[in-house]
Design a protein around this motif. Structure first.
Motif, PDB file in Angstrom:
ATOM      1  N   GLY A  48       4.453   7.313   1.636  1.00 16.05           N
ATOM      2  CA  GLY A  48       3.051   7.474   1.294  1.00 16.05           C
ATOM      3  C   GLY A  48       2.231   7.947   2.483  1.00 16.05           C
ATOM      4  N   SER A  92      -3.152   2.917  -7.354  1.00 14.04           N
ATOM      5  CA  SER A  92      -2.215   3.990  -6.996  1.00 14.04           C
ATOM      6  C   SER A  92      -0.777   3.539  -7.211  1.00 14.04           C
ATOM      7  CB  SER A  92      -2.410   4.402  -5.533  1.00 14.04           C
ATOM      8  OG  SER A  92      -3.677   4.976  -5.322  1.00 14.04           O
ATOM      9  N   LEU A 100       2.142   5.028  -9.623  1.00 15.86           N
ATOM     10  CA  LEU A 100       3.403   5.442  -9.021  1.00 15.86           C
ATOM     11  C   LEU A 100       4.577   4.768  -9.712  1.00 15.86           C
ATOM     12  CD1 LEU A 100       5.073   6.897  -6.875  1.00 15.86           C
ATOM     13  CD2 LEU A 100       4.593   4.989  -5.312  1.00 15.86           C
ATOM     14  N   LEU A 148      10.805  10.119  -2.085  1.00 14.41           N
ATOM     15  CA  LEU A 148       9.577  10.565  -2.734  1.00 14.41           C
ATOM     16  C   LEU A 148       8.546  10.823  -1.655  1.00 14.41           C
ATOM     17  CD1 LEU A 148       9.369   8.033  -5.717  1.00 14.41           C
ATOM     18  CD2 LEU A 148      10.825  10.044  -5.424  1.00 14.41           C
ATOM     19  N   ILE A 157       4.897  11.776  -0.783  1.00 14.83           N
ATOM     20  CA  ILE A 157       3.641  11.642  -1.512  1.00 14.83           C
ATOM     21  C   ILE A 157       2.452  12.013  -0.627  1.00 14.83           C
ATOM     22  CG2 ILE A 157       2.152  10.009  -2.720  1.00 14.83           C
ATOM     23  CD1 ILE A 157       4.718   8.378  -3.329  1.00 14.83           C
ATOM     24  N   MET A 169       5.401  15.152  -4.120  1.00 13.95           N
ATOM     25  CA  MET A 169       4.530  14.639  -5.167  1.00 13.95           C
ATOM     26  C   MET A 169       3.073  14.623  -4.715  1.00 13.95           C
ATOM     27  SD  MET A 169       6.921  11.386  -6.263  1.00 13.95           S
ATOM     28  CE  MET A 169       5.787  10.818  -7.528  1.00 13.95           C
ATOM     29  N   HIS A 208      -0.550  12.544  -4.563  1.00 10.09           N
ATOM     30  CA  HIS A 208      -0.828  11.113  -4.432  1.00 10.09           C
ATOM     31  C   HIS A 208      -1.232  10.549  -5.789  1.00 10.09           C
ATOM     32  CE1 HIS A 208      -2.243   7.291  -2.891  1.00 10.09           C
ATOM     33  NE2 HIS A 208      -1.631   7.592  -1.758  1.00 10.09           N
TER      34      HIS A 208
END
Length: 209
Positions: free
Chosen positions: A47, A65, A69, A129, A131, A164, A166
């Motif tokens: 993140g 968030s 997710l 992932l 982000i 991805m 956010h």
């Protein structure tokens, strides 16, 4: 030249990360690095930096968030917070404060100081992932002009990495303008997450009878 952090045991490295006060003079609150990781982790979630609620609770993505997710990934909270399955390693470990249009960018000191040493220990990661723009810049580079272009090119990184947007509610407009993300990427992501998690479960030692 060898990074001295590489000589530490994994537990000692994580202990030092969680005790880090490197940015104390420029943070709006007392330092509270928020990370989740184990050498057994199979999925890495990258993140930006903790928000205020995450800072207060010490639990990564413990906010709206995170709810979105987890929905995108198709996992429960229990699975998400199982460090033997999920490593959560943001670009900045502490809450950076709030600016005019949202939270400030992650402090750059975190990545420069800790990231290489931590990533080198996560040898079981099968899916990452990535982000948000700061995570994209570190893990993908700047081969494309925008975050949207990186996400559109997700098949180029498949199946080991997924760029991805956010999941913040602040990105609702982006999601409305780019419906293909939830139509195409999210179902594929859920299948891949399930595949990795099921594989990790199958490889756990069988209890002796």
């Amino acid at each position: 030249m060898t990074n001295p952090l590489q000589t530490l045991s994994f537990d000692e490295l994580v202990r030092q990360v969680r005790a880090c006060t490197l940015c104390a003079d420029v943070l709006p609150c007392e330092p509270r690095p928020v990370v989740q990781l184990s050498e057994a982790s199979r999925i890495l979630v990258v993140g930006q930096a903790p928000g205020r609620r995450v800072h207060e609770t010490g639990l990564p993505f413990n906010d709206p968030s995170g709810d979105r997710l987890r929905q995108w990934m198709g996992v429960t909270r229990d699975t998400f917070y199982d460090e033997s399955r999920m490593a959560i390693l943001p670009m900045g470990f502490c809450y950076p404060g709030t600016g005019k249009s949202g939270d400030l960018p992650p402090r750059p000191e975190c990545a420069a100081t800790w990231r290489d040493a931590l990533l080198s220990r996560l040898t079981n990661i099968e899916l990452t992932l990535v982000i948000g723009q700061y995570a994209h810049a570190w893990h993908i580079g700047k081969s494309r002009a925008t975050l949207t272009e990186n996400v559109r090119a997700w098949r180029e990184y498949w199946p080991r990495l997924v760029p991805m947007p956010h999941p913040s509610p602040r990105n609702n407009l982006w999601l409305r303008r780019n419906p293909w993300f939830e139509q195409e990427v999210v179902p594929a992501l859920q299948n891949r997450v399930s595949e990795v998690l099921n594989d990790s479960f199958d490889q756990r030692p069988t209890p002796e009878t």
